[in-house]
Motif scaffolding. Structure first.
Motif, PDB file in Angstrom:
ATOM      1  N   THR A   1      -8.866  64.759 -14.763  1.00 47.48           N
ATOM      2  CA  THR A   1     -10.059  64.593 -13.934  1.00 47.48           C
ATOM      3  C   THR A   1     -10.712  63.280 -14.353  1.00 47.48           C
ATOM      4  OG1 THR A   1     -11.710  65.579 -15.415  1.00 47.48           O
ATOM      5  CG2 THR A   1     -10.404  67.096 -14.048  1.00 47.48           C
ATOM      6  N   PRO A   2     -11.596  62.734 -13.517  1.00 41.51           N
ATOM      7  CA  PRO A   2     -12.299  61.507 -13.905  1.00 41.51           C
ATOM      8  C   PRO A   2     -13.034  61.633 -15.234  1.00 41.51           C
ATOM      9  CG  PRO A   2     -12.603  61.916 -11.567  1.00 41.51           C
ATOM     10  CD  PRO A   2     -11.915  63.130 -12.133  1.00 41.51           C
ATOM     11  N   LEU A   3     -13.418  62.868 -15.605  1.00 46.20           N
ATOM     12  CA  LEU A   3     -14.137  63.065 -16.862  1.00 46.20           C
ATOM     13  C   LEU A   3     -13.287  62.668 -18.067  1.00 46.20           C
ATOM     14  CD1 LEU A   3     -15.707  66.552 -16.079  1.00 46.20           C
ATOM     15  CD2 LEU A   3     -16.887  64.351 -16.082  1.00 46.20           C
ATOM     16  N   GLY A   4     -11.962  62.787 -17.935  1.00 43.62           N
ATOM     17  CA  GLY A   4     -11.092  62.491 -19.056  1.00 43.62           C
ATOM     18  C   GLY A   4     -10.640  61.049 -19.140  1.00 43.62           C
ATOM     19  N   ASN A   5     -11.054  60.222 -18.191  1.00 39.28           N
ATOM     20  CA  ASN A   5     -10.568  58.839 -18.157  1.00 39.28           C
ATOM     21  C   ASN A   5     -10.940  58.057 -19.412  1.00 39.28           C
ATOM     22  OD1 ASN A   5      -9.388  59.274 -15.700  1.00 39.28           O
ATOM     23  ND2 ASN A   5     -10.948  58.200 -14.499  1.00 39.28           N
ATOM     24  N   ASP A   6     -12.086  58.355 -19.997  1.00 40.24           N
ATOM     25  CA  ASP A   6     -12.523  57.628 -21.198  1.00 40.24           C
ATOM     26  C   ASP A   6     -11.615  57.923 -22.396  1.00 40.24           C
ATOM     27  OD1 ASP A   6     -14.599  56.538 -19.790  1.00 40.24           O
ATOM     28  OD2 ASP A   6     -16.104  57.952 -20.525  1.00 40.24           O
ATOM     29  N   TYR A   7     -10.863  59.001 -22.323  1.00 42.28           N
ATOM     30  CA  TYR A   7      -9.985  59.378 -23.438  1.00 42.28           C
ATOM     31  C   TYR A   7      -8.522  59.040 -23.158  1.00 42.28           C
ATOM     32  CZ  TYR A   7     -14.038  61.820 -25.206  1.00 42.28           C
ATOM     33  OH  TYR A   7     -15.299  62.101 -25.680  1.00 42.28           O
TER      34      TYR A   7
END
Length: 385
Positions: free
Chosen positions: A314-320
């Motif tokens: 999901t976009p929420l995981g893009n930073d990781y």
């Protein structure tokens, strides 16, 4: 039928799933103390069809409720099957099957003096107090101004909201900071707004094991169903569970971890700095860095034992995410057909040494990858020994 009307009809049909009383009793028996002296609002519940209304009306005194409010939306496909409310409404509404109603109950008496409260007593109450059941001005939509005013008054919302409007429903409850116990599709676990609530410990799953699914009552006109019980058609929704922000004791219990970490059984993702764990029961007892686990882990999540960091795929995981892939070829084991895709950028990927025995794999040059479903990225909170 105009296209808009056809769409609305399709949505209404998808939302005509009515919870069985047995499922309500099985879950709500754990929350008795949470309802004492509270105003309970069932804001998607026509008394003709709603076993939520039936449960709270019959158990009004047992639970010690202060008030019960129920509102219905545009009538019901089950008119008259549980209560005969039209028998005492005014003549203008006797034949009006699309009128939205509001019911407000502040007491339930044992009218027939049989020592118990049942539907006879509830029916008698409604027939003898015309202020209890009144027409709404609008269509009874939970987002309407008059239903929001009732929401403001309430302490706890308990209902089965329309599946297609779950996002709107949960956002409204958040906006007005309400306690709730509701049924939703397990797919909602991956909604960004719901995930953020889990991360902040503002929502949790209930006591009912959602891996077994639930059977819902559907209108007689439903063509596809799974079984008939007591003359009612039932459809099984495998992806269904309870969501709440009330205390749930099982989420205070720590998972017993017994497996030891090893690199072969817990491969690292190629595009996330985390190891893959396929089942929550396989979480290693001696690993304290980032792990990717299935979303169903949330049913066992104890916020004192684990920290939810993010959600991959999901976009929420893009930073990781540590890597962005070029296009790759998608292969299905045993088939010669391939296609050029970018699926590896949708979720956590594992690089493997050889073609798997079954399933779908991806190739970039000579490298072979397997893509995993959405994964929660978690860490242990308990102290490393």
């Amino acid at each position: 039928m105009p296209k808009k009307d056809m769409t609305e009809a399709k949505i209404n049909k998808e939302n005509e799933f009515y919870t069985q009383l047995s499922d309500i009793e099985q879950e709500l028996k754990h929350y008795k103390d949470q309802f004492k002296d509270k105003v309970v609002f069932c804001n998607c519940d026509d008394p003709y069809e709603s076993n939520f209304f039936k449960y709270f009306a019959i158990n009004f005194n047992y639970l010690g409720l202060k008030k019960l409010i129920a509102t219905c939306y545009d009538g019901s496909p089950f008119v008259g099957t549980q209560l005969s409310l039209f028998d005492f409404m005014d003549n203008d509404t006797i034949n009006d099957k699309k009128t939205a109603y509001k019911i407000e109950i502040t007491e339930v008496e044992d009218f027939n003096n049989d020592g118990t409260i049942d539907l006879f007593d509830v029916d008698k109450l409604l027939k003898n107090n015309k202020n209890v059941l009144t027409k709404l001005i609008g269509n009874g939509d939970f987002r309407s101004d008059e239903c929001i005013e009732l929401l403001r008054e309430s302490d706890v919302v308990v209902t089965n909201p329309p599946f297609t409007l779950f996002r709107d429903f949960i956002n409204l409850l958040n906006l007005y900071n309400k306690k709730f116990l509701i049924i939703g599709n397990t797919n909602a676990l991956s909604y960004q707004e719901v995930f953020r609530m889990f991360k902040a410990d503002k929502i949790r799953t209930g006591y009912t094991n959602f891996n077994v699914g639930m059977y819902f009552i559907v209108p007689d006109s439903t063509e596809k169903y799974h079984k008939i019980v007591d003359g009612k058609k039932l459809v099984r929704v495998a992806t269904s569970c309870w969501f709440t922000n009330l205390p749930v004791s099982i989420h205070n219990e720590k998972l017993t971890l017994y497996k030891n970490y090893n690199e072969k059984e817990y491969p690292r993702y190629d595009n996330y700095d985390a190891i893959n764990v396929d089942k929550y029961t396989d979480i290693p007892c001696d690993y304290f860095d980032l792990m990717g686990v299935p979303i169903t882990f949330l049913d066992k999540y104890n916020p004192e034992q684990f920290e939810i960091v993010s959600m991959a795929k999901t976009p929420l995981g893009n930073d990781y995410r540590t890597k962005i892939y070029p296009q790759q070829t998608q292969h299905k084991v045993g088939e010669t057909k391939t296609q050029l895709v970018s699926k590896l950028n949708d979720g956590p990927a594992i690089k493997v040494d050889s073609i798997p025995e079954k399933g779908i794999y991806y190739k970039i040059g000579d490298e072979i990858f397997i893509s995993k479903y959405a994964r929660l990225l978690i860490k242990r909170r308990d102290v490393k020994l």
